[in-house]
Design an enzyme around this catalytic site. Sequence first.
Site, PDB file in Angstrom:
ATOM      1  N   SER A   1      64.667 -17.148  29.399  1.00 36.81           N
ATOM      2  CA  SER A   1      65.753 -16.256  28.742  1.00 36.81           C
ATOM      3  C   SER A   1      66.956 -17.443  28.616  1.00 36.81           C
ATOM      4  CB  SER A   1      66.256 -15.330  29.634  1.00 36.81           C
ATOM      5  OG  SER A   1      67.167 -15.618  30.817  1.00 36.81           O
ATOM      6  N   ASP A   2      67.892 -17.302  28.214  1.00 37.09           N
ATOM      7  CA  ASP A   2      69.177 -18.194  28.282  1.00 37.09           C
ATOM      8  C   ASP A   2      69.942 -17.564  29.206  1.00 37.09           C
ATOM      9  OD1 ASP A   2      70.906 -20.310  28.153  1.00 37.09           O
ATOM     10  OD2 ASP A   2      71.144 -20.019  25.994  1.00 37.09           O
ATOM     11  N   TRP A   3      70.833 -18.481  30.001  1.00 41.91           N
ATOM     12  CA  TRP A   3      71.642 -17.943  31.120  1.00 41.91           C
ATOM     13  C   TRP A   3      72.197 -16.461  30.930  1.00 41.91           C
ATOM     14  CZ3 TRP A   3      73.193 -21.383  35.088  1.00 41.91           C
ATOM     15  CH2 TRP A   3      74.179 -20.822  35.963  1.00 41.91           C
TER      16      TRP A   3
END
Length: 757
Positions: free
Chosen positions: A288-290
């Site tokens: 996932s992104d942050w």
Amino acid sequence: MKTIIITVFIGLFIFSSCSITTNGMTEEDKFIEDLLARMNLQEKIGQLNQHTSQWEMTGPAPNAKNTQDLLEDIKNGRVGSMLNVVGAEATLNAQKIAVENSRLGIPLIFGYDVIHGQKTMFPIPLAEAASWNPDLAVLSSSIAAKEAAANGLHWTFAPMVDVGRDARWGRVMEGAGEDAYLTTAFSLARVQGFQGDDLSNENTIAACAKHFAGYAFSESGRDYNVVEIGGESLHNVVLPPFKALAESGVATFMNAFNTIDGMPATASSYLQRDLLKGEWGYDGFVVSDWNSIGEIMIHGAAADLKECAFRAITAGSDMDMEATAYIKYLEELVMEGKVDVKLIDDAVRRILRIKYRLGLFEDPYKYSNIDREKANIYTGEHKSASRKVARESMVLLKNEGNLLPITSSVKSIAVIGPLADDNDSPLGNWRAQAIPNSAVSMLSGIKAAADGIKINYAEGCKLATAGRAFPTHLTINNTDKSGFSAAVNAAKKSELVLLAIGEDAFMSGEGRSQTDITLRGLQQELFDAIYKVNKNIVVVLMNGRPLVIPEIAEKAPAILEAWHGGTEAGHAIADVVFGKYNPSGKLPMTFPLNVGQIPIYYNYKNTGRPDTGNPEDNLWSSYTDAPNTPLYPFGFGLSYTTFEYSDIKVSSSEISKGETLQVSVNVSNTGTVDGEEVVQLYICDKAATYARPLKELKGFQKVSIKAGGTENITFKLSDKELGYYFPNGKYVLEPGGFRVYVGGSSEVKHSVNFSLK
Ligand code: BGC
């Protein structure tokens, strides 16, 4: 000599893990299945959990753990990966805990944003794409990988392959510009550089295709904003580079912060399961992104973090970066029968597969080697590679009266501007482990090269007044003109002025969207003041995005786009302005005439009422206050020599599906110095079911041609270049007429016709 760009398209990444065991499984599969069978549910979920270290945050960190708790989690097999742990010693220490203290001893995978170098900085990716030489991206990425691996890292969150048409969006600096074909070429090259052909080699690291998908289309260029895109652009513009990377073996993907047509990308089963892991047959994993899993709730697409976890895992997000949603709720969701453990097994398999391919099960410590760390980082060889890439990335935008290259008759040069002696901005944003203020400034580079020339330096004005270390908002200097008179004096007493203006390193990058991309602060005024006393101005632009500079473009006789050029930027600028290197870059992104034209890009469609060019014709698709045309188009860039195109030919006026068309052209160097030209091929599908762009880049070659020489350049066009995607994702090859253009920029006019039966 000819650099054939196509080489990077060949299948590159054949892993050495395919040996078959007696029961028909590969060694790799057998290893993973054996290990998976020994893992309990908590340990499986642990593999899906990624944490940042405490000491370097690349996003807001509401879930950050204190070091003691983090170490306990690693021991308990509750962490599969860490980001932002850097250094042979730090990674060794953390790895030891995972390997020696957790029940199954599964090694951690350490990720980091190695975007354009680790310690030796290369030009920002947008700049590198301006070289139109993907071999340079292979070079820079392989050096970045070598340095990162020596720092104990296994994995970079790069390349960013988002095709971007909006210069207000600060992250365009991280990509390869506005075109899917060019972005694909550079992204493949970057992955090849990072991963090499053996991921288990101690000098290579896993790459990551990000941000899947649509992130660069954030509405109004505002970072993290919604994306409304539609199937035609999604499939023809945004997805092609991702597909190419998935098929060539990029180890990982990262999903995106944005919603896409209302669906959070992180929760999109269509993107991650149907397309990536389904149709494209991808066997790596998706991180996932942050906190993008947690942000599903903030988008308004989940009621709480537990539902976020449910949506993300169901949609195919395998690893949770920083949201702690998986570690907190996946077990419960499995126990409640809401998440099938098969989904978790699939994600774990994918993560273990990449760890296996990196060789971490054979030797979990091999990347964390202190001797290699001392020997392999920031070497002279790496710096000279950076200089080579930087000079080839520069784009000569204007050169009236051949002001450049500076001739030996010039005996005094004024070096002026807020960026002239800035040894930090050339490092650019996303600078990994670069030492602040370690770049060669333009002033130092010019001084080092200017033998016997008097250099008169003056800053003129400051660009920004805030500190440099990841400032959230820079305070632009709009008032302090106290340096103007020294600058004017320096200009008066010099034959020529080199004026360095543009953007500070942190004016572009993540979270650096701007509504105004003109020259900020007092820079235009500084130019005007100097122009009054000395018209021989070479403007050297340093920036991370296209800028709106109509007045400069009109008045300055010479403009060199130098971008944020990395560690050796100043030397590279000197190489170009003194003619040691003849500029060969071409713009990878359109420079708008004004902000109101954005989004502006070369591959637009005709509309039903195309602009006539006549301001009187107001019921046509045009503006009443500005032309449709940009300041500088995609693919544009000058040289110290001139090139002429002639004799464009196709091998046949009609081809059938499955056949290849050859397109050839003669390119002559009509000037007096040797030079390199980027020969660009564009097509137009004249009548299709869906309206197609007037021009689409489908090939390019960078060729070196001796003064007075001519090269015959040939391209091949096949079904791969002539088809397109319907909005539903179906690839079609439609019979009918095509136009093919070959020239030195997207504004090329020479074309020939052919048809597809
Ligand atoms: C960015 C990613 C980056 C991640 C980790 C996020 O804010 O969008 O591109 O890889 O942080 O630093």
